[in-house]
Write a protein that holds these residues in place. Sequence first.
Motif, PDB file in Angstrom:
ATOM      1  N   GLN A 150       0.842  -1.212   0.000  1.00 32.84           N
ATOM      2  CA  GLN A 150       0.000   0.000   0.000  1.00 32.84           C
ATOM      3  C   GLN A 150       0.870   1.252   0.000  1.00 32.84           C
ATOM      4  OE1 GLN A 150      -3.068   0.166   2.988  1.00 32.84           O
ATOM      5  NE2 GLN A 150      -3.803  -1.899   2.548  1.00 32.84           N
ATOM      6  N   GLN A 151       1.960   1.220   0.795  1.00 29.90           N
ATOM      7  CA  GLN A 151       2.804   2.408   0.857  1.00 29.90           C
ATOM      8  C   GLN A 151       3.478   2.649  -0.490  1.00 29.90           C
ATOM      9  OE1 GLN A 151       2.730   5.060   2.267  1.00 29.90           O
ATOM     10  NE2 GLN A 151       4.018   5.112   4.094  1.00 29.90           N
ATOM     11  N   ARG A 152       3.906   1.561  -1.152  1.00 27.27           N
ATOM     12  CA  ARG A 152       4.518   1.735  -2.475  1.00 27.27           C
ATOM     13  C   ARG A 152       3.472   2.200  -3.502  1.00 27.27           C
ATOM     14  NH1 ARG A 152       6.824  -3.517  -3.729  1.00 27.27           N
ATOM     15  NH2 ARG A 152       6.109  -4.279  -1.708  1.00 27.27           N
ATOM     16  N   LEU A 153       2.226   1.742  -3.318  1.00 22.18           N
ATOM     17  CA  LEU A 153       1.143   2.235  -4.174  1.00 22.18           C
ATOM     18  C   LEU A 153       0.971   3.752  -3.981  1.00 22.18           C
ATOM     19  CD1 LEU A 153      -1.269   1.783  -6.110  1.00 22.18           C
ATOM     20  CD2 LEU A 153      -2.656   1.247  -4.091  1.00 22.18           C
ATOM     21  N   CYS A 154       1.038   4.176  -2.728  1.00 25.43           N
ATOM     22  CA  CYS A 154       0.891   5.618  -2.452  1.00 25.43           C
ATOM     23  C   CYS A 154       2.057   6.400  -3.051  1.00 25.43           C
ATOM     24  CB  CYS A 154       0.805   5.872  -0.951  1.00 25.43           C
ATOM     25  SG  CYS A 154      -0.724   5.225  -0.233  1.00 25.43           S
ATOM     26  N   ILE A 155       3.244   5.792  -3.038  1.00 22.11           N
ATOM     27  CA  ILE A 155       4.392   6.450  -3.679  1.00 22.11           C
ATOM     28  C   ILE A 155       4.161   6.517  -5.191  1.00 22.11           C
ATOM     29  CG2 ILE A 155       6.865   6.196  -4.188  1.00 22.11           C
ATOM     30  CD1 ILE A 155       7.162   5.073  -1.301  1.00 22.11           C
ATOM     31  N   ALA A 156       3.613   5.434  -5.776  1.00 18.79           N
ATOM     32  CA  ALA A 156       3.288   5.446  -7.211  1.00 18.79           C
ATOM     33  C   ALA A 156       2.277   6.555  -7.512  1.00 18.79           C
ATOM     34  CB  ALA A 156       2.727   4.086  -7.630  1.00 18.79           C
ATOM     35  N   ARG A 157       1.296   6.709  -6.645  1.00 14.63           N
ATOM     36  CA  ARG A 157       0.281   7.753  -6.822  1.00 14.63           C
ATOM     37  C   ARG A 157       0.927   9.134  -6.801  1.00 14.63           C
ATOM     38  NH1 ARG A 157      -3.972   7.537  -2.202  1.00 14.63           N
ATOM     39  NH2 ARG A 157      -2.377   8.741  -1.134  1.00 14.63           N
ATOM     40  N   THR A 158       1.905   9.303  -5.901  1.00 12.46           N
ATOM     41  CA  THR A 158       2.616  10.580  -5.819  1.00 12.46           C
ATOM     42  C   THR A 158       3.441  10.818  -7.079  1.00 12.46           C
ATOM     43  OG1 THR A 158       2.748  10.305  -3.426  1.00 12.46           O
ATOM     44  CG2 THR A 158       4.244  11.911  -4.413  1.00 12.46           C
ATOM     45  N   ILE A 159       4.104   9.765  -7.537  1.00 14.01           N
ATOM     46  CA  ILE A 159       4.963   9.888  -8.719  1.00 14.01           C
ATOM     47  C   ILE A 159       4.144  10.219  -9.963  1.00 14.01           C
ATOM     48  CG2 ILE A 159       6.407   8.551 -10.308  1.00 14.01           C
ATOM     49  CD1 ILE A 159       7.384   6.976  -7.859  1.00 14.01           C
ATOM     50  N   ALA A 160       2.915   9.695 -10.027  1.00 11.89           N
ATOM     51  CA  ALA A 160       2.087   9.865 -11.229  1.00 11.89           C
ATOM     52  C   ALA A 160       1.809  11.332 -11.530  1.00 11.89           C
ATOM     53  CB  ALA A 160       0.776   9.100 -11.065  1.00 11.89           C
ATOM     54  N   VAL A 161       1.916  12.171 -10.510  1.00 13.17           N
ATOM     55  CA  VAL A 161       1.670  13.606 -10.703  1.00 13.17           C
ATOM     56  C   VAL A 161       2.940  14.304 -11.209  1.00 13.17           C
ATOM     57  CG1 VAL A 161       0.716  15.646  -9.557  1.00 13.17           C
ATOM     58  CG2 VAL A 161       0.014  13.400  -8.818  1.00 13.17           C
ATOM     59  N   ARG A 162       4.016  13.537 -11.325  1.00 12.36           N
ATOM     60  CA  ARG A 162       5.300  14.056 -11.804  1.00 12.36           C
ATOM     61  C   ARG A 162       5.809  15.218 -10.942  1.00 12.36           C
ATOM     62  NH1 ARG A 162       5.636   9.822 -13.772  1.00 12.36           N
ATOM     63  NH2 ARG A 162       5.445   9.272 -15.968  1.00 12.36           N
ATOM     64  N   PRO A 163       5.962  14.967  -9.656  1.00 16.50           N
ATOM     65  CA  PRO A 163       6.497  16.036  -8.808  1.00 16.50           C
ATOM     66  C   PRO A 163       8.015  16.151  -9.015  1.00 16.50           C
ATOM     67  CG  PRO A 163       6.318  14.041  -7.529  1.00 16.50           C
ATOM     68  CD  PRO A 163       5.809  13.708  -8.914  1.00 16.50           C
ATOM     69  N   GLU A 164       8.586  17.200  -8.479  1.00 17.57           N
ATOM     70  CA  GLU A 164      10.051  17.308  -8.502  1.00 17.57           C
ATOM     71  C   GLU A 164      10.635  16.818  -7.193  1.00 17.57           C
ATOM     72  OE1 GLU A 164      11.254  21.335  -9.511  1.00 17.57           O
ATOM     73  OE2 GLU A 164       9.294  21.551 -10.477  1.00 17.57           O
ATOM     74  N   ILE A 165       9.869  17.040  -6.151  1.00 14.47           N
ATOM     75  CA  ILE A 165      10.353  16.716  -4.808  1.00 14.47           C
ATOM     76  C   ILE A 165       9.307  15.828  -4.136  1.00 14.47           C
ATOM     77  CG2 ILE A 165      10.991  17.679  -2.547  1.00 14.47           C
ATOM     78  CD1 ILE A 165      11.611  20.323  -4.106  1.00 14.47           C
ATOM     79  N   ILE A 166       9.758  14.814  -3.423  1.00 15.89           N
ATOM     80  CA  ILE A 166       8.833  13.968  -2.665  1.00 15.89           C
ATOM     81  C   ILE A 166       9.198  14.081  -1.190  1.00 15.89           C
ATOM     82  CG2 ILE A 166       7.920  11.648  -2.328  1.00 15.89           C
ATOM     83  CD1 ILE A 166       8.781  10.981  -5.185  1.00 15.89           C
ATOM     84  N   LEU A 167       8.235  14.533  -0.402  1.00 12.86           N
ATOM     85  CA  LEU A 167       8.414  14.624   1.050  1.00 12.86           C
ATOM     86  C   LEU A 167       7.836  13.351   1.662  1.00 12.86           C
ATOM     87  CD1 LEU A 167       7.067  18.284   1.518  1.00 12.86           C
ATOM     88  CD2 LEU A 167       9.428  17.560   1.015  1.00 12.86           C
ATOM     89  N   MET A 168       8.539  12.759   2.591  1.00 15.24           N
ATOM     90  CA  MET A 168       8.061  11.522   3.209  1.00 15.24           C
ATOM     91  C   MET A 168       8.095  11.680   4.721  1.00 15.24           C
ATOM     92  SD  MET A 168       9.806   8.593   0.865  1.00 15.24           S
ATOM     93  CE  MET A 168       9.380   8.435  -0.868  1.00 15.24           C
ATOM     94  N   ASP A 169       6.935  11.517   5.329  1.00 18.52           N
ATOM     95  CA  ASP A 169       6.820  11.689   6.778  1.00 18.52           C
ATOM     96  C   ASP A 169       6.781  10.313   7.431  1.00 18.52           C
ATOM     97  OD1 ASP A 169       6.503  12.620   9.292  1.00 18.52           O
ATOM     98  OD2 ASP A 169       4.654  13.738   8.911  1.00 18.52           O
ATOM     99  N   GLU A 170       7.910   9.847   7.891  1.00 14.06           N
ATOM    100  CA  GLU A 170       8.034   8.514   8.485  1.00 14.06           C
ATOM    101  C   GLU A 170       7.356   7.453   7.621  1.00 14.06           C
ATOM    102  OE1 GLU A 170       7.696   8.133  12.711  1.00 14.06           O
ATOM    103  OE2 GLU A 170       7.367  10.284  12.885  1.00 14.06           O
TER     104      GLU A 170
END
Lengths: 279, 235
Positions: free
Chosen positions: A176-196
Motif C-alpha cells: 500500500q505504501q509503495r502504491l501511495c508512492i506510485a500515486r505521488t509519482i504519477a503527478v510528476r512532482p520534482e520533490i517527494i516529502l516523506m513523513d516517516e
Amino acid sequence: MASTVNTVTRSNDGSVSLAQPANGLALEASGLNCYYGDFRAVKEVDLEIKKHAITALIGPSGCGKSTVLRAFNRMNDLIPVARAEGEVLLHGANIYAPGVDPVEVRRRIGMVFQRPNPFPKSIYENVAWGAKINGFKGSKEDMDQLVESSLRSAAIWDEVKDKLDESGYSLSGGQQQRLCIARTIAVRPEIILMDEPASALDPISTLRIEELIQDLKKNYTIVIVTHNMQQAARASDFTAFFNMDSDRAGYLVEYDDTQTIFTSPANELTEQYITGRFG
Amino acid sequence: MAREYFDNELDKLKSAVLVMGSEIEENLVLVAGALIARNTAVAERLIAADLVINKQRIDVVMNSLTLIATQQPMAKDMRFIAAVIEIAGELERMHDYVKGIAKTSLEIGQAGTLLPSFAEDFPRMAAFASDMLSRSMVAFSENNAALARSIPKWDDHVDYLFNRLYVDIVEYAGSAPGLIAHANQLEWTIHNMERAADRVINVCEWVVYMATGEYQEFDSEYEAPPAIDRSNVGE
C-alpha cells in the motif's frame, strides 16, 4: 519577493516552468518560522535541500521536524491556525509569496505519509486519480502507460500488474505504501516529502521502501522525516538534526552529510542524540 | 541512565585492551632482559604468553562485533569500537614481535657472548618501545588526542638505536669468519623491536581518530637500515 515569484511561469497545460537551478538546490528554507496560533513550533530554520539527494530530518518528538517537512509544500496551510514566516524557495521562487497557488506547490512537491492511505478504489484508479485531478488530458493508452510507469517506478508493478482492478486495500501495508508512492509519482512532482514512510511497516517492507527511495533519487529530490536513526544513516545522503529549545520551539541544530553526522558530528547535542544518550 | 548496558560493555572493551597493553609493555622489557641474560625459562614463558594475547585479541574483536550487531553504535561509540578493533590487532602483532625475539633468544641459547653494544642498547630500545606503548594506553584510556600526537616522536630514539646497532652488528659479522649466522639472529631481534615501536604509532593514529573523528597518519614507516661503508667491513 515579487522578483522571485516572477520567475515562475505557467504554460497552457498547467505545468510550471522555472529556470534550472544553478546551485544544485531543490529547496532553500531561510528564516523559516512556523506557528500554530501564538505558539512558535519552529524557529529560524535555514536549510538547503540538495537536488537528487535524500535528506533526512531527525530529532526527538516535538522538535518540529514534521512541521518543517509540511512547511516545504504548504501542507500546514490546511491547519487553520497554522502560518509560516520566512521563505521556502523552490528554484529561487518563494512558495509562500502572494499569488502562489498552494495546490500547485503540492503537485510539484508531493508527500507520502506515515500510514499508507490508498483511496477506496482500484489499484489503477489510485494511481490515475492524481493525474486526472491535475488535468491529465491524454488518451486511455496514455493513462495506462502513466499508471504502469508510476507503478514500475515505485517497484510494485510486478506484484500488481495482474490485479489492477482490485482494491488498493487488498494489498499488504508495504505494498500500500509503495502504491501511495506510485500515486505521488504519477503527478510528476520534482520533490517527494516523506513523513516517516516506513514507521508502520515490518522490517522487510521497510528495507524495500528504503531501496525504492534510493532508486527514486535519480529522478526526484527526497526529504524524509524519520524517528529511526539507523534508517537515516542507511538511506540518506544528508541529515538535519532538529531539537526543541527551552521555549519549546524546534530549531535546526546541525546539518551535514550523513556520513559526518553519524561518525563525527560537530555538535554535542547531535552526538548525544545519535548515540542514544539524549536527555 | 540511558544505555547503561551498552556503556558497561564499552567499559569492558576498554579494560580488555588496557590489560593486553599492560602485558605487552611488560613483555617487551622482559624479552630483552631474557635475551641479554640468556634466560631461556623467561623466553619460553613469553612464547607461551603469545597464545593468550592472541585469544584476548580475538575476544576483543568478537565482543566488538557483537556490540556493532546488537547496539548500532554511532559517532564516538562507533569510533571507539573501530579503534578498539584496530588497536587490539596492533597489540597482537606487537606481541608477535616479542615472541619472535624470544624464539631467537632460544636459538642463540646460552653459549657465546653478545656484542657489548647490543647488550647495552637492545634493552634501551625495549624500554623506549615499552614506554611509548604505556603512554599510548594512557592516551587511549583518556581519549586524549594531544597525548597520542606527542608519542610518535619518541620512535626517533628507537630508530637511532636500531641504526647504531645495525652498523655494529654488520661490522661484527665481518670481523671474523663464522659470525654471519649469529649476526643475522641479532639483526632480527633489533628489527622486531623496531617494528614493535612502529606499531605503537599505529595505535596513536587510532586514538586520534577515536578522539577527533579524523585519521591522521604519523610518520611510522619502517626505518631503512643505514648504508654500510663496505670498505670498513673486514673480509
